[in-house]
Design an enzyme around this catalytic site. Structure first.
Site, PDB file in Angstrom:
ATOM      1  N   HIS A  22       9.305   9.407   6.882  1.00  0.00           N
ATOM      2  CA  HIS A  22      10.127  10.189   8.060  1.00  0.00           C
ATOM      3  C   HIS A  22      10.319   9.538   9.393  1.00  0.00           C
ATOM      4  O   HIS A  22      11.295   9.449   9.870  1.00  0.00           O
ATOM      5  CB  HIS A  22       9.229  11.481   8.255  1.00  0.00           C
ATOM      6  N   ASP A 121      12.210  14.958  14.275  1.00  0.00           N
ATOM      7  CA  ASP A 121      12.160  15.501  12.850  1.00  0.00           C
ATOM      8  C   ASP A 121      12.177  16.977  12.667  1.00  0.00           C
ATOM      9  O   ASP A 121      11.453  17.639  13.728  1.00  0.00           O
ATOM     10  CB  ASP A 121      10.890  15.002  12.264  1.00  0.00           C
TER      11      ASP A 121
HETATM   12  C1  NAG Z   1      10.909  19.077   1.794  1.00  0.00           C
HETATM   13  O1  NAG Z   1      10.620  17.768   1.921  1.00  0.00           O
HETATM   14  C2  NAG Z   1       9.488  17.206   2.565  1.00  0.00           C
HETATM   15  C3  NAG Z   1       9.235  15.916   2.701  1.00  0.00           C
HETATM   16  O2  NAG Z   1      10.185  15.247   3.162  1.00  0.00           O
HETATM   17  C4  NAG Z   1       8.392  18.137   1.929  1.00  0.00           C
HETATM   18  O3  NAG Z   1       7.014  17.791   2.686  1.00  0.00           O
HETATM   19  C5  NAG Z   1       8.463  19.547   1.889  1.00  0.00           C
HETATM   20  O4  NAG Z   1       7.607  20.048   1.269  1.00  0.00           O
HETATM   21  C6  NAG Z   1       9.825  19.713   1.239  1.00  0.00           C
HETATM   22  N1  NAG Z   1      10.112  21.150   0.973  1.00  0.00           N
HETATM   23  C7  NAG Z   1      10.437  21.623   0.026  1.00  0.00           C
HETATM   24  C8  NAG Z   1      10.726  22.984  -0.109  1.00  0.00           C
HETATM   25  O5  NAG Z   1      10.540  20.953  -1.171  1.00  0.00           O
END
Ligand code: NAG
Ligand code: NAG
Length: 463
Positions: A22, A121
């Site tokens: 990130h 972020d």
């Molecule tokens: C979206 O991505 C992040 C990692 O960038 C992750 O931690 C998070 O769980 C993800 N959300 C979903 C809904 O998958």
């Protein structure tokens, strides 16, 4: 007051979520913005560990209108870690927003400029309030695929519909998310534990993420590490209807179009010189990024498959995990392949000898693979990896998930045969080339990503 003077007074604070990649992604954005707006002052905030380790490894060329500031990581002195991966994230988030506020106060003092705009972020949900208090605009960045943004926007609905499904692997986990525009190919089991806490209780991290959907409407614009051309239409239309200022600025960790590779002998890891000696599209590149590692027995099975296949390889494997390799593997395979603790990934993927990428499906890894036209073998591990794996295999058709989603010797051999040998592999290569063309078109001067980036710069200058 002249225009340049007022621009000089602009001050943008960029706040990183310093885990996984990130922080690299938002640093990539900050550098791009700082070059496009040389009269604006940028202050970049992250924890010391992320600043020192990552930024020196990746040798970022940070423009001089960016100043970096360390913020506290929230880890108490003499703290003993329990070994749960989310612990560092929880400690960090508990220290917010105080740790960032301290940094911001220092930056305002040093520059003598109040902050007009917070670029953060998307995970830093406190930034909506912080921006309001400071009378600044808030522009969050989503580093993952837009499906991930959508899952966060619809978290409440998803939890209402599916929390009863629990850990039931055989039944409800295979239901699809039909009710959510653009997410119909996704299965309940593709959702991360943070969205649908199954095995674990809610953590501070999952609690924070569950708030994303309610704070995003307070943003001035949302930046996507993605290209408009790669969306399924229903997903794009749905997100755009909620967030008209959804700006898809292209892939932020990957130079686009990729610049020609430097002279091979300038790469001190030796990967490029080694690749020079291999034939075209013959090499398997293996890496699981900075935060992921498969369990020991899977690493062993992967190594056994690689050795038996006799396919040339570059394997980027942190020294902490080397003990999981079969006895004598490094010695027996030192002609077949190259085992390194770290590889310059974008360059390895950009080399003509690289034929397939074995990946955990982290967003940036997948984007770098697309930018360089390399098909993938996927072993998703956590967070957004399962959704990304499904997009790679089923929507884009540019890779395969390993059988059963775990590495076994036979499963890996089969995937390698499929991608490197088979007609199906040839088709994947064609399709990923077509995706790459779309991305290159988007980042061309009149393309959608360039236009969205211009809008972003204007939004910041007007804030
Ligand atoms: C979206 O991505 C992040 C990692 O960038 C992750 O931690 C998070 O769980 C993800 N959300 C979903 C809904 O998958
Ligand atoms: C971040 O790291 C760079 C390079 O190692 C260093 O020059 C800089 O002073 C660091 N920033 C802070 C705030 O420590």
């Amino acid at each position: 007051m002249s225009v340049t003077q007022s621009l000089k007074e602009k001050h943008v604070a960029v706040l990183a979520f310093p885990f996984g990649s990130h922080d690299l992604t938002i640093l990539g954005l900050a550098c791009k913005l700082a070059r496009a707006a040389p009269n604006v002052q940028f202050s970049f905030f992250t924890i010391p560990k992320s600043n020192h380790s990552k930024f020196s490894t990746f040798k970022f060329d940070v423009p001089n209108n960016i100043r970096t500031y360390d913020v506290e990581d929230g880890v108490p002195v003499n703290h003993v870690f329990s070994g749960i991966p989310v612990e560092r994230l929880d400690l960090f988030l508990k220290a917010t927003p105080g740790n960032f506020q301290k940094g911001l106060d220092a930056a305002v003092m040093e520059t003598g400029r109040k902050v007009n705009c917070l670029v953060t972020d998307m995970f830093l949900t406190f930034a909506a309030d912080m921006a309001e208090d400071m009378k600044a605009t808030w522009i969050p960045l989503c580093v993952s695929i837009p499906h991930n943004l959508s899952a966060h926007v619809y978290t409440d609905l998803i939890r209402r519909l599916f929390s009863h499904v629990g850990g039931d692997k055989n039944g409800g986990q295979h239901q699809t998310l039909e009710l959510i525009p653009g997410l119909s190919p996704m299965h309940v089991k593709d959702l991360s534990d943070e969205i649908l806490p199954r095995h674990s209780n809610e953590t501070f991290f999952s609690y924070t993420l569950s708030k994303i959907g309610c704070v995003l409407p307070r943003s001035t614009a949302i930046v996507m590490n993605f290209c408009q051309e790669l969306y399924p239409t229903p997903l794009f239309d749905d997100l755009k209807s909620m967030f008209p200022a959804l700006l898809n600025v292209g892939f932020l960790t990957q130079e686009l179009p990729p610049s020609p590779l430097p002279p091979s002998d300038s790469d001190t890891t030796g990967c490029l010189s080694w690749l020079d000696k291999q034939s075209s599209k013959s090499v398997v590149y293996i890496s699981f990024g900075t935060a992921a590692a498969p369990p020991g027995e899977e690493l062993k099975a992967l190594a056994e498959a690689i050795e038996e296949s006799d396919i040339p390889f570059i394997w980027s494997l942190n020294n902490d995990h080397k003990h999981n390799l079969p006895n004598g593997f490094p010695q027996r395979t030192n002609k077949q392949g190259k085992l390194v603790p770290w590889a310059p990934q974008a360059m390895v993927l950009g080399h003509a000898s690289t034929g397939v990428f074995v990946t955990h499906c982290g967003a940036n890894s997948v984007f770098e693979s697309i930018a360089n036209g390399v098909p993938m073998i996927c072993r998703p591990m956590f967070g957004d990896h399962w959704m990304i794996g499904r997009v790679v295999e089923e929507i884009w058709g540019v890779g395969v998930k390993v059988e059963g989603l775990v590495f076994t010797k036979s499963g890996v051999l089969e995937s390698l045969k499929l991608v490197l040998g088979h007609e199906q592999g040839r088709q994947m290569r064609e399709r990923i080339k077509a995706l790459r063309e779309l991305v290159l078109k988007a980042v061309a001067p009149s393309g959608s990503a360039s236009q969205d980036f211009k809008t972003l710069v204007e939004t910041i200058l007007n804030s």
